[in-house]
Design a protein around this motif. Structure first.
Motif, short mmCIF file in Angstrom:
data_model
loop_
_atom_site.label_atom_id
_atom_site.label_comp_id
_atom_site.label_asym_id
_atom_site.label_seq_id
_atom_site.Cartn_x
_atom_site.Cartn_y
_atom_site.Cartn_z
N LEU A 58 48.14 -9.91 50.67
CA LEU A 58 49.16 -10.89 51.01
C LEU A 58 49.48 -10.87 52.51
CD1 LEU A 58 51.57 -10.51 47.96
CD2 LEU A 58 50.00 -12.39 48.42
N TYR A 59 49.48 -9.68 53.08
CA TYR A 59 49.66 -9.58 54.53
C TYR A 59 48.53 -10.31 55.26
CZ TYR A 59 53.58 -6.37 55.39
OH TYR A 59 54.83 -5.82 55.53
N ALA A 60 47.31 -10.09 54.79
CA ALA A 60 46.15 -10.72 55.45
C ALA A 60 46.19 -12.23 55.31
CB ALA A 60 44.86 -10.17 54.85
N SER A 61 46.55 -12.73 54.12
CA SER A 61 46.58 -14.18 53.91
C SER A 61 47.67 -14.85 54.73
CB SER A 61 46.78 -14.49 52.42
OG SER A 61 48.07 -14.07 51.99
N GLY A 62 48.74 -14.10 55.01
CA GLY A 62 49.82 -14.67 55.80
C GLY A 62 49.71 -14.39 57.28
N GLY A 63 48.63 -13.70 57.70
CA GLY A 63 48.43 -13.42 59.10
C GLY A 63 49.50 -12.52 59.71
N TYR A 64 50.01 -11.57 58.94
CA TYR A 64 51.08 -10.70 59.43
C TYR A 64 50.56 -9.83 60.58
CZ TYR A 64 54.13 -11.90 55.53
OH TYR A 64 54.94 -12.57 54.64
N PRO A 65 51.25 -9.82 61.72
CA PRO A 65 50.81 -9.02 62.86
C PRO A 65 50.77 -7.52 62.57
CG PRO A 65 52.44 -10.65 63.54
CD PRO A 65 52.42 -10.65 62.05
N ALA A 66 51.48 -7.06 61.57
CA ALA A 66 51.51 -5.63 61.26
C ALA A 66 50.12 -5.08 60.99
CB ALA A 66 52.40 -5.37 60.05
N LEU A 67 49.20 -5.92 60.52
CA LEU A 67 47.85 -5.46 60.24
C LEU A 67 47.08 -5.12 61.51
CD1 LEU A 67 46.69 -7.79 57.32
CD2 LEU A 67 47.67 -5.50 57.22
N GLU A 68 47.62 -5.50 62.65
CA GLU A 68 46.96 -5.18 63.92
C GLU A 68 47.31 -3.78 64.41
OE1 GLU A 68 48.10 -8.23 66.61
OE2 GLU A 68 47.23 -9.87 65.40
N LEU A 80 57.29 1.15 35.02
CA LEU A 80 56.07 0.39 35.30
C LEU A 80 56.31 -1.10 35.18
CD1 LEU A 80 53.11 0.16 35.95
CD2 LEU A 80 52.59 0.58 33.53
N VAL A 81 56.96 -1.52 34.11
CA VAL A 81 57.21 -2.95 33.91
C VAL A 81 58.09 -3.51 35.03
CG1 VAL A 81 58.33 -4.65 32.41
CG2 VAL A 81 56.89 -2.86 31.42
N GLY A 82 59.09 -2.74 35.44
CA GLY A 82 59.96 -3.19 36.52
C GLY A 82 59.22 -3.37 37.83
N LEU A 83 58.35 -2.40 38.15
CA LEU A 83 57.57 -2.51 39.37
C LEU A 83 56.65 -3.72 39.33
CD1 LEU A 83 56.49 -1.40 42.08
CD2 LEU A 83 54.79 -0.14 40.73
N LEU A 84 55.94 -3.90 38.22
CA LEU A 84 55.01 -5.02 38.11
C LEU A 84 55.76 -6.36 38.19
CD1 LEU A 84 52.58 -3.75 35.34
CD2 LEU A 84 52.23 -3.78 37.83
N ALA A 85 56.97 -6.41 37.63
CA ALA A 85 57.76 -7.64 37.69
C ALA A 85 58.12 -7.99 39.12
CB ALA A 85 59.02 -7.49 36.84
N VAL A 86 58.54 -6.99 39.89
CA VAL A 86 58.90 -7.26 41.29
C VAL A 86 57.65 -7.62 42.10
CG1 VAL A 86 59.92 -6.29 43.38
CG2 VAL A 86 60.87 -5.71 41.15
N LEU A 87 56.55 -6.91 41.85
CA LEU A 87 55.31 -7.19 42.58
C LEU A 87 54.78 -8.58 42.29
CD1 LEU A 87 53.00 -6.23 44.41
CD2 LEU A 87 51.91 -5.25 42.37
N VAL A 88 54.74 -8.95 41.01
CA VAL A 88 54.25 -10.27 40.63
C VAL A 88 55.18 -11.36 41.18
CG1 VAL A 88 53.85 -11.83 38.68
CG2 VAL A 88 53.00 -9.48 38.59
N GLY A 89 56.49 -11.13 41.09
CA GLY A 89 57.44 -12.10 41.62
C GLY A 89 57.28 -12.29 43.12
N THR A 90 57.06 -11.19 43.82
CA THR A 90 56.85 -11.27 45.27
C THR A 90 55.57 -12.04 45.59
OG1 THR A 90 57.99 -9.16 45.61
CG2 THR A 90 56.52 -9.93 47.37
N ALA A 91 54.49 -11.72 44.88
CA ALA A 91 53.22 -12.39 45.13
C ALA A 91 53.33 -13.89 44.84
CB ALA A 91 52.12 -11.77 44.27
N TYR A 92 54.02 -14.23 43.75
CA TYR A 92 54.19 -15.65 43.41
C TYR A 92 54.97 -16.38 44.50
CZ TYR A 92 55.68 -19.84 40.92
OH TYR A 92 55.93 -21.14 40.56
N ALA A 93 56.07 -15.75 44.95
CA ALA A 93 56.87 -16.40 45.99
C ALA A 93 56.08 -16.54 47.29
CB ALA A 93 58.14 -15.57 46.24
N GLU A 94 55.25 -15.53 47.59
CA GLU A 94 54.49 -15.56 48.84
C GLU A 94 53.44 -16.66 48.84
OE1 GLU A 94 53.55 -14.05 52.70
OE2 GLU A 94 55.21 -13.53 51.36
#
Length: 272
Positions: free
Chosen positions: A26-36, A68-82
């Motif tokens: 997701l960082y790469a797809s959004g061109g986040y400078p942090a990856l540099e 585990l379910v809570g983590l996956l819910a936040v991760l999936v929600g974040t990815a969807y919003a992104e």
């Protein structure tokens, strides 16, 4: 308590790597400078792996569902919003990086300590309710029986509440609370608002403070992803702790009067 199995460790490792892979993608797809920055990438990998590993390992080792379910819910929600919102646009002004647009994945990754603390306390709630009320408690592994001893109870309540308070304090400091000394107040009131429902459910099986506590992680999620002003409003956790304590007293009184509830297997000396 048995030693961690290779299965639990493997599951934790796989989820840790998946969490890292999603965040970096997701960082790469959004061109986040942090990856540099190699340092920033190393931090993303380390914190992302630890968060995913711990949540999945705890679920596999104890059979608790919520970490585990809570983590996956936040991760999936974040990815969807992104992926469903406009990509952030990056620019520089006098050496500073300027961003225009939402940065959901960055908020998710940088607030790993918030997710860690919330998943921890929710996992303890699940343990208490399942063990105390016999909701699939035979499937649980490597967890203590109820009632807890006095020292164990104090250690769990204060330890977990302190971790939640630490995560919240780090969040408000990063958000720029003013004055910074107010973060001490945030730490204190968050311990209170977390300790009340923990003590209520672990000592007497009182569930209304647990239900009402849901507003706390809700406001933390809002603070992570949406809030832009100084998060001094988190100090309202103090008065809310009093509301939770009142709910504890009212539920305890109502249940003892209507059904003669004495705490069941939660209470010390119950003998069941």
């Amino acid at each position: 308590m048995s030693r961690p199995s290779w299965t639990s460790i493997s599951i934790g490792s796989v989820v840790g790597f998946v969490n890292v892979a999603v965040v970096i993608a997701l960082y790469a797809s959004g061109g986040y400078p942090a990856l540099e920055s190699p340092t920033a990438v190393a931090a993303l990998v380390a914190t992302g792996f630890v968060l995913g590993f711990v949540a999945a390992f705890v679920s596999a080792f104890t059979r608790l569902v919520t970490p585990l379910v809570g983590l996956l819910a936040v991760l999936v929600g974040t990815a969807y919003a992104e992926v469903t919102t406009p990509r952030p646009e990056w620019s520089q002004l006098e050496g500073y990086v300027i961003v225009d647009g939402p940065t959901y994945v960055s908020s998710y990754a940088n607030a790993w300590y918030v997710w860690f603390s919330v998943l921890l306390i929710v996992g303890v709630f699940e343990f208490a309710i399942r063990r105390g009320y016999g909701v699939g408690d035979r499937r649980l592994r490597n967890l203590p029986q109820l009632p807890l001893s006095g020292p164990a109870l104090v250690a769990i309540v204060l330890g977990v509440a302190s971790i939640v308070a630490a995560g919240t304090t780090l969040l408000v400091l990063r958000a720029g609370i003013r004055p910074p000394v107010a973060s001490v107040g945030v730490f204190v009131v968050t311990i209170a608002v977390a300790a009340v429902p923990l003590a209520a459910v672990l000592t007497r099986g009182i569930v209304s403070p647990v239900v009402l506590f849901a507003l706390v992680p809700y406001f933390l999620v809002v603070e992570v992803f949406a809030a832009t002003d100084s998060p001094v409003h988190i100090l309202l956790f103090g008065p809310y702790a009093i509301v939770l304590a009142i709910a504890w007293v009212l539920e305890g009184a109502a249940r003892s009067r209507v059904r003669g509830w004495d705490g069941g297997r939660f209470a010390v000396g119950d003998g069941t």
